[in-house]
Design an enzyme around this catalytic site. Structure first.
Site, mmCIF file in Angstrom:
data_model
loop_
_atom_site.group_PDB
_atom_site.id
_atom_site.type_symbol
_atom_site.label_atom_id
_atom_site.label_comp_id
_atom_site.label_asym_id
_atom_site.label_seq_id
_atom_site.Cartn_x
_atom_site.Cartn_y
_atom_site.Cartn_z
ATOM 1 N N ARG A 98 2.152 -9.847 -2.082
ATOM 2 C CA ARG A 98 2.265 -8.670 -1.212
ATOM 3 C C ARG A 98 3.484 -8.781 -0.296
ATOM 4 O O ARG A 98 4.185 -7.802 -0.038
ATOM 5 C CB ARG A 98 0.990 -8.515 -0.384
ATOM 6 N N HIS A 102 6.551 -6.058 0.059
ATOM 7 C CA HIS A 102 6.987 -5.458 1.319
ATOM 8 C C HIS A 102 8.416 -5.849 1.692
ATOM 9 O O HIS A 102 9.090 -5.122 2.413
ATOM 10 C CB HIS A 102 6.005 -5.806 2.442
ATOM 11 N N ASN A 131 3.472 -3.178 8.543
ATOM 12 C CA ASN A 131 3.192 -4.505 8.003
ATOM 13 C C ASN A 131 2.044 -5.126 8.787
ATOM 14 O O ASN A 131 0.989 -5.409 8.272
ATOM 15 C CB ASN A 131 4.437 -5.390 8.063
ATOM 16 N N HIS A 231 -3.350 -5.552 -7.350
ATOM 17 C CA HIS A 231 -4.634 -5.494 -6.641
ATOM 18 C C HIS A 231 -5.759 -6.113 -7.465
ATOM 19 O O HIS A 231 -6.924 -5.866 -7.218
ATOM 20 C CB HIS A 231 -4.951 -4.053 -6.221
ATOM 21 N N ASP A 286 -11.265 -7.398 -6.599
ATOM 22 C CA ASP A 286 -12.179 -7.521 -7.742
ATOM 23 C C ASP A 286 -12.922 -8.846 -7.636
ATOM 24 O O ASP A 286 -12.803 -9.552 -6.623
ATOM 25 C CB ASP A 286 -11.438 -7.313 -9.082
ATOM 26 N N ASP A 293 -5.901 -11.028 -13.681
ATOM 27 C CA ASP A 293 -6.506 -10.512 -14.910
ATOM 28 C C ASP A 293 -6.557 -8.992 -14.829
ATOM 29 O O ASP A 293 -6.069 -8.403 -13.858
ATOM 30 C CB ASP A 293 -7.907 -11.113 -15.104
HETATM 31 C C1 HEM Z 1 0.627 2.757 -3.197
HETATM 32 C C2 HEM Z 1 0.944 1.486 -3.200
HETATM 33 C C3 HEM Z 1 0.195 0.441 -2.427
HETATM 34 C C4 HEM Z 1 -0.602 0.569 -1.338
HETATM 35 C C5 HEM Z 1 -0.959 1.810 -0.550
HETATM 36 C C6 HEM Z 1 -1.069 -0.752 -1.023
HETATM 37 C C7 HEM Z 1 -1.892 -1.047 0.041
HETATM 38 C C8 HEM Z 1 -2.481 -2.263 0.243
HETATM 39 C C9 HEM Z 1 -3.445 -2.535 1.291
HETATM 40 C C10 HEM Z 1 -3.911 -1.549 2.331
HETATM 41 C C11 HEM Z 1 -3.837 -3.817 1.147
HETATM 42 C C12 HEM Z 1 -4.868 -4.555 1.980
HETATM 43 C C13 HEM Z 1 -4.249 -5.284 3.135
HETATM 44 C C14 HEM Z 1 -5.320 -5.974 3.945
HETATM 45 O O1 HEM Z 1 -6.284 -5.312 4.351
HETATM 46 O O2 HEM Z 1 -5.217 -7.203 4.169
HETATM 47 C C15 HEM Z 1 -3.123 -4.364 0.030
HETATM 48 C C16 HEM Z 1 -3.246 -5.646 -0.425
HETATM 49 C C17 HEM Z 1 -2.481 -6.181 -1.431
HETATM 50 N N1 HEM Z 1 -1.452 -5.545 -2.106
HETATM 51 FE FE1 HEM Z 1 -1.076 -3.589 -2.073
HETATM 52 N N2 HEM Z 1 -0.561 -1.635 -1.917
HETATM 53 C C18 HEM Z 1 0.224 -0.959 -2.791
HETATM 54 C C19 HEM Z 1 0.970 -1.494 -3.819
HETATM 55 C C20 HEM Z 1 1.089 -2.844 -4.065
HETATM 56 C C21 HEM Z 1 2.044 -3.440 -4.953
HETATM 57 C C22 HEM Z 1 3.100 -2.670 -5.741
HETATM 58 C C23 HEM Z 1 1.835 -4.782 -4.911
HETATM 59 C C24 HEM Z 1 2.576 -5.885 -5.619
HETATM 60 C C25 HEM Z 1 3.226 -5.773 -6.721
HETATM 61 C C26 HEM Z 1 0.732 -5.001 -4.027
HETATM 62 C C27 HEM Z 1 0.166 -6.228 -3.797
HETATM 63 C C28 HEM Z 1 -0.919 -6.447 -2.973
HETATM 64 C C29 HEM Z 1 -1.636 -7.698 -2.900
HETATM 65 C C30 HEM Z 1 -1.378 -8.940 -3.724
HETATM 66 C C31 HEM Z 1 -2.612 -7.535 -1.927
HETATM 67 C C32 HEM Z 1 -3.617 -8.585 -1.436
HETATM 68 C C33 HEM Z 1 -2.972 -9.305 -0.277
HETATM 69 C C34 HEM Z 1 -3.806 -10.442 0.289
HETATM 70 O O3 HEM Z 1 -4.963 -10.618 -0.091
HETATM 71 O O4 HEM Z 1 -3.248 -11.144 1.136
HETATM 72 N N3 HEM Z 1 0.317 -3.822 -3.505
HETATM 73 N N4 HEM Z 1 -2.302 -3.402 -0.491
#
Ligand code: HEM
Ligand SMILES: *[C@@H]1O[C@H](CO)[C@@H](O)[C@H](O)[C@H]1NC(C)=O
Ligand SMILES: *[C@@H]1O[C@H](CO)[C@@H](O)[C@H](O)[C@H]1NC(C)=O
Length: 366
Positions: A98, A102, A131, A231, A286, A293
């Site tokens: 993530r 960003h 962020n 995700h 998940d 996966d």
């Molecule tokens: C419309 C696009 C996206 C939105 C609105 C979005 C939004 C979010 C939000 C709200 C979270 C939860 C943050 C939290 O509560 O800690 C999250 C987690 C995450 N996102 Fe996204 N995301 C998007 C696209 C992406 C993309 C393109 C990637 C990477 C290629 C990504 C990778 C991740 C990962 C790995 C997490 C888990 C982070 C953790 O557990 O520390 N996301 N995202």
């Protein structure tokens, strides 16, 4: 414009709560550090040298083997350090993926997200509400970068440290190991205002805004759906999707597209914000939060299960549904495509050559 965005974000985050007077025990601010013990010091190289490297070839000015002369062990150092860190911090890899997303969507993959201060004195990206505390992993990069500095002072940029870490993390999380592209240079500034200028998606966005952003960054809709498969790892805190399970669009009812068993499952973890039991724990996207996966897609197809509104949109548009179906049906295909699209993500508008600098520590410019 900037102010308007901030107000929007704030509204988005706080209209989810029924009792407006209730003070939330969390909020946006400077990202907190993950509370993990220092990994034990050792130089064990965990990388299996016999594992076949999938060749990435060249990507613009980035190339495989960039540190062949200046730090030939760079990728092994990163691999050893990350293997240790992920033993005690299973979230590390999700945090890093993530973090890179960003970083790369704001200006480019230049480690601007890691800076604590900008020489200009402007507010830095990481202090932006976009962020906020939810973005973790900067301290993981500190650890890994310090290992690199011990062996190759001043050689490996912070943006490559992040890219190598994500690349290795994807292998730890189950993808075929690939050789990483190197050659990124670090930015010498970081501006929250750029992060806030429509470069980062919000979890309540409509599909059209998602498509507009990803298209502007050079991704097709198919690639966007494939990237959102990230995700599959990590978690989202209750507050970012609370609205869907308690008060969708101010109806005081759950999102009708979420089946009752899913609503019940999520309500078990996320207490009603109007009650004293309310906490804001992270909820795994998940059931296999450390494995890259295709369960994220399978859950959508078989159970209509998504946490984020933005993820749910993918089930509701003729341009995205077939991709979700295809990825749900073929894990190997998603893993292959995800690795490819991540190379593209990690190459976005990179600075190379003599642009920028190679930071000694990732939190400040030299
Ligand atoms: C419309 C696009 C996206 C939105 C609105 C979005 C939004 C979010 C939000 C709200 C979270 C939860 C943050 C939290 O509560 O800690 C999250 C987690 C995450 N996102 Fe996204 N995301 C998007 C696209 C992406 C993309 C393109 C990637 C990477 C290629 C990504 C990778 C991740 C990962 C790995 C997490 C888990 C982070 C953790 O557990 O520390 N996301 N995202
Ligand atoms: C690409 O990076 C340069 C600085 O290296 C920056 O000036 C430019 O605005 C970036 N382009 C985009 C689309 O963000
Ligand atoms: C998922 O939602 C769609 C549309 O809301 C519905 O037609 C379908 O039956 C649902 N599937 C499951 C498994 O709940």
């Amino acid at each position: 414009m900037k102010m308007a965005s901030i107000i929007l974000v704030t509204l988005f985050l706080f209209n989810l709560v029924f009792v407006p007077s209730m003070a939330l025990p969390f909020g946006f601010g400077f990202p907190g550090d993950y509370d993990q013990q220092q990994p034990p010091q050792d130089n064990e190289q965990n990388q299996d040298k016999n594992q076949k490297l999938v060749n990435d070839g060249n990507n613009g000015n980035l190339r495989v083997g960039f540190y062949k002369d200046s730090c030939p062990n760079a990728e092994n150092i990163v691999a050893g350090a990350l293997a240790e860190i992920s033993k005690t911090n299973p979230n590390a890899i999700a945090n890093l993926i993530r973090l890179q997303f960003h970083d790369c969507f704001v200006v480019g993959c230049d480690a601007s997200i890691l800076l604590d201060y900008s020489p200009t004195g402007d507010k830095v990206e990481k202090s932006s509400m976009f962020n906020g505390q939810l973005l973790k992993g900067a301290d993981i990069i500190d650890d890994i970068k310090s290992k690199l500095e011990e062996q190759c002072p001043g050689a490996v940029s912070c943006s490559d440290t992040l890219a190598f870490s994500v690349n290795e993390g994807m292998a730890i999380a189950g993808l075929p190991r690939r050789a990483a592209l190197g050659g990124r240079r670090d930015s010498i500034y970081s501006l929250a205002s750029v992060a806030e200028d429509n470069n980062l998606p919000m979890p309540n966005w409509p599909l059209e805004k998602m498509v507009e952003l990803f298209t502007r960054k050079g991704f097709t809709i198919e690639e966007m759906v494939i990237l959102l498969g990230a995700h599959s790892v990590g978690s989202a805190h209750c507050d970012v999707f609370m609205e869907r399970i308690y008060n969708f669009a101010n109806t005081r009812k759950p999102d009708a597209t979420l089946p009752t068993p899913v609503v019940n499952e999520l309500q078990q973890i996320c207490q009603n914000p109007g009650t004293p039991q309310f906490r804001n724990p992270p909820v795994n996207f998940d059931e296999t939060p450390t494995v890259l996966d295709n369960l994220f897609y399978k859950n959508m197809i078989t159970r209509n299960k998504t946490l984020l509104i933005t993820d749910a949109h993918l089930l509701n548009d003729p341009r995205t549904i077939p991709v979700v179906q295809q990825m749900a049906g073929d894990e190997g295909l998603w893993q292959k495509r995800f690795a490819e699209v991540m190379v593209k993500l990690s190459s976005l508008n990179v600075s190379t050559g003599t642009d920028g600098e190679v930071r000694k520590t990732c939190r400040s410019t030299n």
